[in-house]
Structure formats: C-alpha cells, structure tokens
Design an enzyme around this catalytic site. Sequence first.
Site, mmCIF file in Angstrom:
data_model
loop_
_atom_site.group_PDB
_atom_site.id
_atom_site.type_symbol
_atom_site.label_atom_id
_atom_site.label_comp_id
_atom_site.label_asym_id
_atom_site.label_seq_id
_atom_site.Cartn_x
_atom_site.Cartn_y
_atom_site.Cartn_z
ATOM 1 N N LEU A 81 0.853 -1.197 0.000
ATOM 2 C CA LEU A 81 0.000 0.000 0.000
ATOM 3 C C LEU A 81 0.887 1.245 0.000
ATOM 4 O O LEU A 81 0.983 1.969 0.985
ATOM 5 C CB LEU A 81 -0.933 -0.043 1.220
ATOM 6 C CG LEU A 81 -2.184 0.848 1.182
ATOM 7 C CD1 LEU A 81 -2.926 0.722 -0.128
ATOM 8 C CD2 LEU A 81 -3.098 0.537 2.345
ATOM 9 N N HIS A 82 1.559 1.479 -1.141
ATOM 10 C CA HIS A 82 2.509 2.591 -1.302
ATOM 11 C C HIS A 82 2.081 3.377 -2.512
ATOM 12 O O HIS A 82 1.304 2.901 -3.321
ATOM 13 C CB HIS A 82 3.895 2.072 -1.682
ATOM 14 C CG HIS A 82 4.647 1.466 -0.566
ATOM 15 N ND1 HIS A 82 5.916 1.014 -0.721
ATOM 16 C CD2 HIS A 82 4.304 1.243 0.711
ATOM 17 C CE1 HIS A 82 6.324 0.519 0.423
ATOM 18 N NE2 HIS A 82 5.362 0.641 1.301
ATOM 19 N N ALA A 83 2.743 4.504 -2.696
ATOM 20 C CA ALA A 83 2.720 5.228 -3.959
ATOM 21 C C ALA A 83 1.341 5.267 -4.599
ATOM 22 O O ALA A 83 0.378 5.702 -3.995
ATOM 23 C CB ALA A 83 3.757 4.620 -4.910
#
Lengths: 579, 92
Positions: free
Chosen positions: B14-16
């Site tokens: 759950l990044h960027a």
Amino acid sequence: MPTVSEQTKSTEAQSEPTSARSYSGVGVTPGRIVGVIRKMPSPVSEPTVGEQLSGAPEDAVAALRTASKAVHSELKNRADGAKGASKAVLEATALMAADPLLIKGGIKLINNSGLTPERAIWEAGASVAEMLHNLGGYMAERAADVLDVRARIVAELRGMPAPGIPLSDTPFILVGEDLAPADTATLDPSIVLALVTSSGGPQSHTAIIARALGLPAIVAAAGVETLTDGTEIYVDGAAGTITLNPGTTERTAAEAWATTSAILSVFDGEGRLKDGHLVPLLANVGGAKDAVKAAAANAQGVGLLRTEFCFLGRDTEPTIDEQVEAYRGVFDAFPGKKVVVRTLDAGADKPLPFLTDASEPNPALGVRGYRTDFTSPGVLERQLQAIALAAEGTEALVWVMAPMISTTDEAEHFAGMCAAAGLTIPGVMVEVPSAAIMSASILTHVEFVSLGTNDLTQYAMAADRQLGPLAELNTPWQPAVLQLIRLTAAGSETEGHHKPVGVCGEAAADPALAVVLVGIGVTTLSMTARSLSAVGAVLASVTLAEARDIAALALTAPTATEAKARVRAALPILAELGL
Amino acid sequence: MSERRVTIASRVGLHARPAGIFAEAVAELPLEVTIAMEDESADDAMDASSILSLMSLGAAHGDVVVLRAEGDGADEALDALVKILETDLDAE
C-alpha cells in the site's frame, strides 16, 4: 570572475544611444538564443519560530484549508497535463497537499499554540517529514515531497508565486539561483529555451540537466537575479555572456545558431582527425533507454555505463537476475561494439541506504565507489557476476572498470575479482590524483584506464563540485588538471603495451577540450550522446600534430582562463560553428 | 462499528500509486474510515483518507489490514473499499 559591466554600444551602432547591459558567467552548454525570461521564484523562507496569530483562530484555520485546497488543485491540474513518472509524482504530491494528517496537524497548532497558519503548517510538515524519514527507504525519500508541499502552501498563504519552474504556454529563458534534481521532472525542453543561474558551478545540477536536455546554459552569472520577468535577453552559452536589449547583431547570431545546430546534430559514426587518425567517440549512458538513443546517435560504443540506475531508489540490493536483465538491455543496443561498465559508484552525492553511511562528515572523501567493497563486501562480487552473466549471449564487447581507485593494490585486487567472475578486460577510473600519478604501475595490472574529469578536477583543486563560488576552480581547463591527464597518458606510454586511456567526464563533451585531450594522448572520448556531432566536427578539423601543438598551449598556460583563450584562438572553427 | 479484514493485493504494497487511489476513494465517502494492521489495536488505527498515514502504515503485499467505520452506509462503504484493496492497483 563573473562581472556585471555597463558597456556603451560601440560606434558601429551609430544612431543608437541606448546602452546594452551585459552579465557574464560560466558557459556550460553552447547555443545562442534570444528570448524573454521567466524567473524561478526564490525558495520559500521559514516563517519565524513561534510566530503568533493576531486575528481569530477560525479565520486562520479557514485560510490554511483554502491554501491547501488551492495547492492541491494546482498540482492536480499539472498532473493531468503530465505523463509517465512525473505524472505519478505530481499526483501523489497533490494528495499530500490536502492530506488530513498534515492539515489536521497544522490546525491543531493554530488552535492549541496560537501559531500563524504559515508557521503551523511549517511545523506540521516538519514532523510528518521526520516521521517518514525515520521509516527509512522509500518513505524517507517521500519526506522531500512533504517539504515541497509545505513550501507551496506557505507561498500560497503569503500570496507569493509557488516555488519551482514557472508554468507557461510560451517559450522562455529560465533564470534562477540554481536548479534542484527534482526540477528535471517538470522542466519541459520544448518551452524552456535556455537556463541561466546566478549560482552553481559547471558540475552543478543545472549544468547536468542542461547537458542532458541539450539546452544552452550559463551558471554562476552573478547579478542575473535582479532581472525581472518578461525582460528580453540574448544568451551565448559558449561565451557565457548574457546581453540585455538584444539588437540586430544578437538576433542574427541566434538565427545563425539555429541553422548550425541543425547541421551539428548528426554524427557519422566514426571519430577521426583531419589526417585520418582515429579517435573513437563513445557515449555515457545510464540505462537501456539511453543506450538505444546513443546507438541511434551513432555512438561507437559505450564508454561509461553508470550502473547506479539499477540501485538508486532502493533500500535493498537488487538480485543478480534483476541486474542481468538491466545490463543486457544496454549490451543488446551495441552488438559488436565496446560497452564499458562502471561498477557501482555509490556514496557522496549518490547515497544508498544499504551501502553508504549518510553520517560521514566528508562524504566526497569517504567510503564511496570501489571503497564500499571494504565496508560491504559481496555487493561488488555479485555485481561482477551479474555483468558476466549478462555479457554471455550478447555480442557486445564488455569491459569493466571500478570507480574511485587510489592505489596499485586496489587496481590489482579489482583485476583479480574480474578474473574470478570471468570478465577478461578489467580497468579502473582515474579520478583520484594519486591514480593519475601512479598510472604506469596501475596499468601493469589492468587493461585500460578511463579519466573521470569531474571528480579528478574536484579532487585536484580541492573544490566541491556543487559550489557556485568555486566555479572558477572547478573547471577541467585548469592546467593542473590537464597535467594530471598528461601524467596518466604518459604512464600508459611507460607501461609500454599501448593500453587505452579514455576520458568519460564532462571534459570530453567540450569540443575545444576534446582537441586538447587527444593532443595530450587520450585515445577515446566518451560523452553525452548529444555532444558527439559537435566534438566529431571539431576533431575532424585538426591533424594529430596540430592537436599536440594545441595541447601544449593549454598545458603551459599559467591559468585556466588563459588555457581556454589560447586554445579557442587556435581553433577558429569553434567561432564559425558558434560553439 | 463495522469492520472488514482484507489482504493487500498490490505487489508494491500500500505505497505510492495504490495508496493514492485508495486515499482518494476514502476521501470521497461521507464517513470517517480508519485503517490498522491486523495485529494492532483499534486505538492505533489511522485515518484511511490520508496518503501520508497509509504510507507510514507500511502495509506490504500479502499483509492483512483492518478497515473500520461507523454510521449509515458503513457496511456498503467498507465493502467497496475492500474491493479496491483486493485489486492489484499497480498492475492497472
């Protein structure tokens, strides 16, 4: 020294009594352009610590929310107009501008500590950035984005222009203090005609961006910060001069440049002097995409493959398989041609969390380049294995070299590691003055050397590459630097097996210096692909004997300025081509 | 209080970009939604509409997170958000 001079137009402009003001700096990329300027806004200053609110807190909270929304929608609009990587960056930054964690943090400081909205968001941004920084790796890199967003919100609250490259639909000359690496993402070379900065040296980020984009550029031009938006100026990137109120002479020169630059855009694929003496011209590349472009520009191979592209932006070492794939992309662009791979050059201005120590007091003199093998053994060995695996099954002739070699022992050790990995042509970079002085001994262990003139200059002159005030010291025209290059070439002669001595620093991309380097005894030149045609054209205008005479003029000059002046005077073709 | 447990499908975690898409979807809802890692208490849950909070959560591919919301339409809202997290957003 950069100077501001007030000069009246000479008698040739008979009826014009107006005075043409001019500025001068260090020219880093040739080109003659007339255009209007747009200024890069000054960086946002920090609001005073503890700055107290005079009005109602509700109004301050409302002002902060409005500013946050305004910055959010401006960045979102820019994201909609952007492509690829810059789009993703802008989208994420837009979200940060309206982020509840950031904005609620600011509101709390307004309500609880009575701070102005400017100071409140400044502090809230700092604590979020610190939190991200402490998480390390990818998150730590995002800390800079939060600080950028914070500066934009403060500028919005103050009613000042947003920091960064100005938005414009019409072409302009960008004038600023210095560019940051992040500005590359939003710099559109079809709108920005040229770059002029008051600070920065020939190796600054501005200069690197300008060379990569092929934009005329002048750095360290003191005084240009006082120019106002919309002023028309003439920029001569080769001479390093800026003229206000350009007249007929300047306009004609700019038109002539437009014609010659089109001619200069083609390199025929064989570097040679007037007498047929061959000087292979290669390209510096940072990945497969660059390599394909360089091959299309007829580069005779790759003289410097920077392998950092595989490693930067990661918090762990890439696997051997990932590396093999990345290197193979470059090798495949040059079948039957030489590709010189430089092993990982981390440290100093290219830190890597898993390899370098960010707390070193003096990173340029620290554990960087080949030296990271002392502190993190294994990374280099695996990289060499990956290069050897990638070389198998391609037709490229793969050479390997280590950066930041200082001693014969290091060169011998590196050659041993290459042999163990099955790589047959080991070499080293000459960037540290000790390696230049010891080149004969070093060359008994390796097959070639390649001069990295940017670092060699920084170390020989003890002058940081990024500092504007040291720009005059930081030029490879310094006779001391040229003498170190001469020693390196002489070392190869002493060794006796005609082992190649290349140059892969920015010096090779300067057509005048290229002649000097060849005259000194350098055998190949590697540069950004855009410079191949200009360097090729100038080299073809001299014989080897002439290049040697020109080199002697530079080597015996007392100063860098004198060296450059003597060489330019001996090469009239430079003025003819507007270089 | 409604609650959903969901496994992060995006390969980058759950990044960027995935975090951005998710935060935007939460921000459009008329409810407050929180997110926490499976083993964390509800008190440590963070604002799911904040991209900065999502990034600091550090949820990787395969991690299980808990979404919580209260009020009218909470169940429907959470079901929609679960679908987003179950998709490999980075592949789109």
